[in-house]
Design a protein around this motif. Structure first.
Motif, PDB file in Angstrom:
ATOM      1  N   ILE A 516       0.816  -1.210   0.000  1.00 10.74           N
ATOM      2  CA  ILE A 516       0.000   0.000   0.000  1.00 10.74           C
ATOM      3  C   ILE A 516       0.850   1.260   0.000  1.00 10.74           C
ATOM      4  O   ILE A 516       0.480   2.274  -0.599  1.00 10.74           O
ATOM      5  CB  ILE A 516      -0.984  -0.022   1.172  1.00 10.74           C
ATOM      6  CG1 ILE A 516      -1.994  -1.146   0.978  1.00 10.74           C
ATOM      7  CG2 ILE A 516      -1.712   1.305   1.307  1.00 10.74           C
ATOM      8  CD1 ILE A 516      -2.787  -1.061  -0.315  1.00 10.74           C
ATOM      9  N   SER A 517       2.013   1.240   0.673  1.00  8.29           N
ATOM     10  CA  SER A 517       2.844   2.448   0.648  1.00  8.29           C
ATOM     11  C   SER A 517       3.330   2.732  -0.770  1.00  8.29           C
ATOM     12  O   SER A 517       3.417   3.885  -1.183  1.00  8.29           O
ATOM     13  CB  SER A 517       4.022   2.315   1.609  1.00  8.29           C
ATOM     14  OG  SER A 517       4.924   1.319   1.197  1.00  8.29           O
ATOM     15  N   MET A 518       3.605   1.684  -1.546  1.00 13.86           N
ATOM     16  CA  MET A 518       3.960   1.874  -2.955  1.00 13.86           C
ATOM     17  C   MET A 518       2.764   2.385  -3.753  1.00 13.86           C
ATOM     18  O   MET A 518       2.879   3.320  -4.550  1.00 13.86           O
ATOM     19  CB  MET A 518       4.468   0.555  -3.534  1.00 13.86           C
ATOM     20  CG  MET A 518       4.974   0.597  -4.960  1.00 13.86           C
ATOM     21  SD  MET A 518       3.729   0.361  -6.262  1.00 13.86           S
ATOM     22  CE  MET A 518       2.915  -1.141  -5.841  1.00 13.86           C
ATOM     23  N   SER A 519       1.615   1.779  -3.527  1.00 19.32           N
ATOM     24  CA  SER A 519       0.406   2.197  -4.232  1.00 19.32           C
ATOM     25  C   SER A 519       0.033   3.637  -3.890  1.00 19.32           C
ATOM     26  O   SER A 519      -0.370   4.417  -4.766  1.00 19.32           O
ATOM     27  CB  SER A 519      -0.738   1.244  -3.880  1.00 19.32           C
ATOM     28  OG  SER A 519      -1.924   1.586  -4.538  1.00 19.32           O
ATOM     29  N   GLN A 520       0.152   4.005  -2.612  1.00 18.36           N
ATOM     30  CA  GLN A 520      -0.119   5.382  -2.202  1.00 18.36           C
ATOM     31  C   GLN A 520       0.860   6.353  -2.850  1.00 18.36           C
ATOM     32  O   GLN A 520       0.486   7.455  -3.265  1.00 18.36           O
ATOM     33  CB  GLN A 520      -0.025   5.504  -0.681  1.00 18.36           C
ATOM     34  CG  GLN A 520      -1.251   5.018   0.063  1.00 18.36           C
ATOM     35  CD  GLN A 520      -2.435   5.938  -0.135  1.00 18.36           C
ATOM     36  OE1 GLN A 520      -3.380   5.587  -0.860  1.00 18.36           O
ATOM     37  NE2 GLN A 520      -2.415   7.097   0.464  1.00 18.36           N
TER      38      GLN A 520
END
Length: 751
Positions: A516-520
């Motif tokens: 999710i940190s990559m997606s965010q």
């Protein structure tokens, strides 16, 4: 050239004018933008005098951010997970902004104790204010993945979780992406070759909304049309939401063959193949797959082709040939089972004191088994990831390499980059670095503090950061040039499942921090590029994104915590009233995934100790699947339809099943084909003017109607007349039955 008599004679006489003109055109393209779609869509102008962070921006932006966050989390626990997108706020913000500009006084307000002051009405409502309000709304419309962790702990595992640990988890997983975004914005935002195709749709919509619109005779403006659709949707949704919930899935085959398990397996739209099943409810249509009105026609066809191949070809063959003992279990279910076809008793393999895997209990009980569809769901996810890589390499490899090479060059950029550098001050790198350091520190506190409830060790946090850092740039390049984002959820689950098995919360926390940190980060970069195109001051963008993320994460967390502590038996379908919508289908899948990957681990599921080791062949299937399409597109270049076959979309079509069901896909596909092919071709002018407004109006009407109904009636335990139509079910109970001879299941015949 037009009127080319002189030019043609000059060319014949040896003049090099055409070459000079071609060179001049190439220079102009480079100076404007090397991407044709950008040159045709994005204006190469800017007015730096327009006010941006105004009172209107903050008021409408924060309100839309909080409202969309509340609505999306509210619907996230319901049977049909309607997702209210930022387009609804984008359309509604325009008349509200103009209303504020027309009515508010131009009074200057000074903030006490500071030199800051602002005007309540700095002039006409402008497009830059509108963009920032939409960025606020976008923060609210993007769900907080970490809330799934909070839900499964409280509603499925029935364990306590410190509210501060849960709050920090929600904030840090959403905020960590700012660090990666700051590190890579030079390459993914400033470069003209990273053009983020999806943003051009937003740019076009902004320009269309801010063009002067005159109502035609006997016609309506887009705002009037939106209000008409909104009111109609609002009023109608009382029927499927309160009076007659069963019309969310009408499975006529089950009603005809009431005593046939096979017929109900074929006909059930919720627990079977959905043949003949229909829905009269917009939340069923758009609840899981998003609005079909906003999906390109070729993508609708790819999704439906993949759906038909999986559900109507692969699923019947594998089930009725009894692959993996499929007949012992329901044909379609997201739950886990033991070898006798009973719901798996997790307490027998999970140490309640340490909340870790108990190998002794597991060896004395049973391996985990899945319904045949759920088993293939993981195999298909393996194939989708591999197919995305090979598809992008084959169809976009050369252009990505060329654009990436040029992105890392010292070229000053296109006209948009030059305007941004000339007119506005950039965001300092240390702003992002400070946020990254603080967020990582808070992540350590969330995972290691509060008694270590989240189970993730310090090295797990750092490894998740390394994975996110490593993949942000390459996946960002793919998304910025092809509009596709390969997911990291499967890879992260595999990695932590092998390195640190037997701990369910460690698995899902690691997946969230890594994926999710990559997606965010990519969401932040995409919004930065939208601001780049619309000439929004970078520091204003940064402030809006930062505040929007903090507000939306807080509202998502607060709404989830409120519902989890006030709705009796939320997510527990065994104890809920049949008419209750609080079935949490997405969280149910997330919970079972935490058992598969976290408790038991990939080694005992998809490795040499598992039942489903054969699913690993899907990696190879996915890797090779785009090759025939690519070869055919080269052999038959005139057949343009071949290049529209997108194998990652086609293979991953059923990626939302479960929690989505067959009826969701059938209804979504029917509406998508009707509007994106029939209406688009026969009534193109109407489609261009009203299609997206229709989608926004339907979404908004359903959302507001559901919330009002809940607070006015359901929250007060007023459920009205009870009859079979108030059950949120398609009345196909036998579709959930096993068909292997000798299997005994409550409510099912024994074969």
């Amino acid at each position: 050239m037009s009127d080319s008599g002189v030019a043609d004679s000059s060319y014949k006489n040896g003049d090099r004018l055409p070459e000079n003109l071609k060179q001049a055109e190439e220079i102009d393209e480079l100076e404007n933008s090397p991407i044709e779609q950008v040159r045709l869509t994005v204006p190469a102008t800017d007015d730096p005098t327009l006010p941006v962070l105004t009172f209107r921006t903050w008021t409408l932006g924060l309100f839309s951010c909080a409202l969309l966050a509340f609505l999306n989390q509210f619907f996230g626990y319901r049977q049909n997970q309607l997702s209210v997108s930022s387009i609804s706020a984008q359309i509604i913000a325009l008349p509200l902004g103009k209303l504020m500009a027309a009515t508010l006084p131009a009074k200057v307000v000074r903030i006490p104790g500071t030199e800051w002051e602002f005007s309540l009405n700095p002039g006409p409502f402008n497009i830059k204010e509108h963009v920032l309000i939409t960025i606020f709304a976008n923060s609210g419309s993007n769900s907080v993945y970490a809330v799934n962790i909070i839900t499964i702990v409280k509603a499925f595992y029935h364990r306590q979780l410190h509210p501060m640990a849960a709050f920090l988890l929600s904030q840090t997983t959403q905020m960590m992406g700012y660090g990666w975004a700051g590190l890579f914005r030079k390459y993914l935002v400033d470069s003209p070759y990273m053009w983020w195709p999806a943003n051009l749709v937003q740019v076009s919509l902004f320009r269309a909304l801010h063009e002067k619109e005159v109502r035609r005779k006997r016609g309506t403006t887009r705002l009037q049309f939106f209000l008409m659709v909104f009111v109609a949707s609002y009023c109608y949704y009382i029927v499927p939401n309160y009076l007659f919930p069963s019309i969310t899935a009408l499975s006529f085959v089950c009603w005809i063959w009431k005593d046939s398990v096979t017929a109900q397996q074929i006909g059930s739209g919720l627990s079977g193949l959905g043949v003949g099943s229909i829905a009269l409810d917009w939340s069923t249509v758009a609840g899981f797959l998003g609005s079909p009105l906003a999906t390109p026609g070729f993508a609708v066809l790819n999704v439906m082709a993949g759906f038909f191949l999986v559900v109507y070809v692969m699923l019947p063959i594998t089930y009725w040939t009894n692959s993996y003992n499929a007949k012992r279990f329901p044909i379609f279910s997201s739950h886990v089972f033991d070898q006798w076809g009973k719901p798996y008793n997790i307490s027998r393999i999970l140490n309640q004191k340490t909340f870790e895997f108990d190998p002794v209990g597991y060896s004395g009980y049973s391996q985990i088994h899945l319904s045949i569809f759920f088993a293939f769901t993981y195999g298909i996810s393996f194939a989708t990831l591999a197919a995305t890589i090979s598809h992008v390499a084959l169809f976009h490899g050369k252009s990505i390499y060329r654009q990436t090479k040029q992105a890392f060059s010292d070229h000053v950029g296109d006209v948009h980059t030059r305007l941004m550098k000339k007119n506005y001050v950039a965001v300092p790198e240390w702003w992002f670095s400070i946020i990254l350091i603080c967020v990582v520190g808070l992540a350590f506190l969330a995972c290691l503090g509060f008694g270590g409830e989240l189970q993730l060790p310090w090295w797990g946090i750092l490894l998740a950061c390394v994975i996110a850092f490593f993949f942000t740039l390459p996946i960002g390049i793919i998304q910025a040039t092809t509009n596709q984002q390969p997911g990291l959820n499967v890879i992260t689950e595999l990695i932590i499942g092998y390195l640190y098995p037997g701990r369910p919360l460690a698995n899902v926390a690691f997946k969230t921090y890594g994926y999710i940190s990559m997606s965010q980060a990519l969401m932040f970069l995409s919004d930065f590029k939208l601001g780049h195109y619309m000439k929004i001051p970078p520091r204003s963008m940064f402030v809006v994104q930062l505040v929007g993320t903090l507000v939306s994460s807080s509202v998502y967390f607060g709404t989830a915590w409120w519902l989890l502590t006030t709705v009796p038996n939320i997510c527990n379908t065994a104890l809920l009233d049949p008419s209750s919508p609080w079935t949490c289908p997405g969280d149910d899948v997330f919970y079972n995934a935490s058992i598969i990957w976290g408790v038991v681990g990939p080694l005992r599921m998809f490795g040499r100790l598992g039942v489903y080791a054969g699913q690993n062949w899907w990696f190879l299937v996915g890797l090779l699947a785009p090759v025939p399409v690519w070869v055919c597109s080269r052999l038959f270049p005139k057949a343009k339809w071949i290049s529209l076959i997108n194998m990652p979309i086609l293979i991953g079509a059923t990626g939302m099943m479960p929690p989505a069901r067959a009826v969701n896909y059938l209804a979504w596909g029917a509406v998508g084909i009707a509007f994106n092919f029939v209406v688009y071709r026969k009534y193109k002018q109407w489609w261009a003017r009203h299609n997206y407004v229709l989608s926004a109006g339907l979404d908004a009407g359903v959302a507001f109607s559901a919330v009002l109904t809940y607070f006015a009636l359901q929250y007060r335990s007023i459920f009205g007349i009870q009859w079979w139509g108030t059950e949120l079910d398609d009345h196909c109970a036998l579709a959930r039955c096993p068909t292997e001879p000798g299997m005994v299941t409550k409510g099912c015949p024994v074969f």
